[in-house]
Design a protein around this motif. Structure first.
Motif, mmCIF file in Angstrom:
data_model
loop_
_atom_site.group_PDB
_atom_site.id
_atom_site.type_symbol
_atom_site.label_atom_id
_atom_site.label_comp_id
_atom_site.label_asym_id
_atom_site.label_seq_id
_atom_site.Cartn_x
_atom_site.Cartn_y
_atom_site.Cartn_z
ATOM 1 N N ARG A 1 69.910 39.149 21.087
ATOM 2 C CA ARG A 1 69.551 39.196 22.505
ATOM 3 C C ARG A 1 69.509 40.609 23.077
ATOM 4 O O ARG A 1 68.784 40.870 24.030
ATOM 5 N N HIS A 2 70.265 41.514 22.490
ATOM 6 C CA HIS A 2 70.405 42.840 23.063
ATOM 7 C C HIS A 2 69.775 43.911 22.180
ATOM 8 O O HIS A 2 69.773 43.794 20.952
ATOM 9 N N PRO A 3 69.314 44.984 22.810
ATOM 10 C CA PRO A 3 68.817 46.122 22.032
ATOM 11 C C PRO A 3 69.974 47.022 21.609
ATOM 12 O O PRO A 3 71.109 46.879 22.081
ATOM 13 N N CYS A 4 69.699 47.955 20.717
ATOM 14 C CA CYS A 4 70.685 48.959 20.365
ATOM 15 C C CYS A 4 70.871 49.901 21.559
ATOM 16 O O CYS A 4 69.900 50.297 22.207
ATOM 17 N N ARG A 5 72.136 50.229 21.850
ATOM 18 C CA ARG A 5 72.433 51.119 22.974
ATOM 19 C C ARG A 5 73.213 52.335 22.477
ATOM 20 O O ARG A 5 73.909 52.272 21.455
ATOM 21 N N LEU A 6 73.139 53.446 23.239
ATOM 22 C CA LEU A 6 73.872 54.655 22.867
ATOM 23 C C LEU A 6 75.369 54.412 22.959
ATOM 24 O O LEU A 6 75.849 53.725 23.867
ATOM 25 N N CYS A 7 76.077 54.949 22.018
ATOM 26 C CA CYS A 7 77.522 54.767 21.955
ATOM 27 C C CYS A 7 78.201 55.456 23.153
ATOM 28 O O CYS A 7 77.846 56.589 23.517
ATOM 29 N N PRO A 8 79.158 54.787 23.810
ATOM 30 C CA PRO A 8 79.897 55.429 24.909
ATOM 31 C C PRO A 8 80.607 56.690 24.431
ATOM 32 O O PRO A 8 80.969 56.819 23.252
#
Length: 312
Positions: A274-281
């Motif tokens: 459901r979600h895209p890859c996101r930048l790591c916090p």
């Protein structure tokens, strides 16, 4: 004309008018009477099939001495009285006899009146027939065999597995033949058209971004779970550490874009389907496919991350 019975086996031609040595022996032989056809038993449009024709004498034995007469294969109406202009023969249509037999390897391209991928049905404009004609060089007589039905496959089995029905518009319908899908494409249903395409004609499916297609049925996938749907492969789910990509920027399903894209070491994903890859916090390390962890070992001191509907 039936020849005389041979008196001396060592020289059978002395008591006959044409020196015909039939396959069963040289003492009883006669001139040409008819042709005998074997096959085809099963065929696909545009795919070569084999059919054998034997030259027979009045005793129904093969005239093995004939290796000079030439036979022609033609399209035919069911009655054998004319040619079927809606049917095309592919391959060599002329063949000489070899020891009284001619072995053809040809294909037919018929005309289809209609097809329906959902109903898995095909309808021919006319049932295909072939016939054979030639001249007996020994007796200078016409050799002829009337209409032979070619039993073509139909419906979901109209083509061998891994091939699609290639159609071209004609005056009376659609000329059709089975074609193999090459490298970079595949086929799992001969009547399937490209998903969400404007055209309805059967076609080879382009290889999805997450697949490796060697042509025909030969498809492998790098990762993820894939299912067959309406004649094409559809990506069902992706493993942790990757994101499911199946849509264009406009949000429409795109068959060619399907893949499980692996997130980089600087990215994370909560739900790969459901979600895209996101930048790591900034305060986390994203080097595990199963989730993220805090820097400097703070996890052991009670620090933890919680996922919401968008991310961590």
């Amino acid at each position: 004309m039936i020849s005389k019975v041979c008196v001396r086996p060592s020289s059978p031609c002395e008591e006959t008018s044409h020196c015909n040595a039939a396959a069963y022996g040289v003492c009883v032989a006669s001139s040409y009477k008819n042709l005998h056809v074997r096959g085809p038993e099963h065929a696909f449009a545009g795919v070569p099939f084999k059919v054998a024709v034997s030259k027979k004498d009045h005793y129904n034995h093969t005239i093995v001495t004939d290796s000079t007469s030439i036979l022609q294969i033609l399209t035919s109406t069911p009655t054998g009285e004319g040619q079927d202009l809606g049917l095309e023969i592919l391959g060599s249509r002329f063949l000489p006899f070899t020891a009284g037999e001619a072995h053809f390897s040809v294909a037919v391209e018929p005309t289809f009146a209609a097809w329906d991928a959902d109903a898995e049905s095909t309808n021919l404009f006319a049932e295909p027939h072939i016939r054979f004609d030639g001249i007996d060089t020994e007796m200078d007589e016409r050799m002829h065999f009337p209409a032979v039905h070619v039993p073509l496959a139909s419906g979901s089995g109209v083509c061998p597995r891994g091939l699609v029905l290639d159609l071209a518009k004609t005056v009376n319908g659609w000329k059709g033949s089975c074609k193999k899908c090459g490298v970079g494409s595949y086929a799992i249903h001969p009547l399937a058209s490209r998903p969400h395409s404007t055209g309805l004609l059967p076609d080879c499916m382009p290889c999805p971004a997450g697949g490796v297609c060697q042509g025909g049925l030969n498809v492998t996938f790098e990762r993820g779970s894939w299912v067959q749907e309406a004649g094409y492969w559809k990506l069902a789910s992706c493993p942790p550490g990757s994101t499911k990509e199946v849509e264009s920027t406009s949000g429409e399903f795109q068959h060619e874009l399907q893949q499980c894209r692996r997130c980089s070491s600087l990215e994370y994903v909560v739900d790969p389907n459901r979600h895209p890859c996101r930048l790591c916090p900034l305060g986390a390390l994203c080097d595990s496919p199963s989730g993220i962890r805090t820097r400097d070992g703070l996890d052991s001191k009670g620090a933890r991350w919680e996922a919401d509907s968008e991310g961590w």
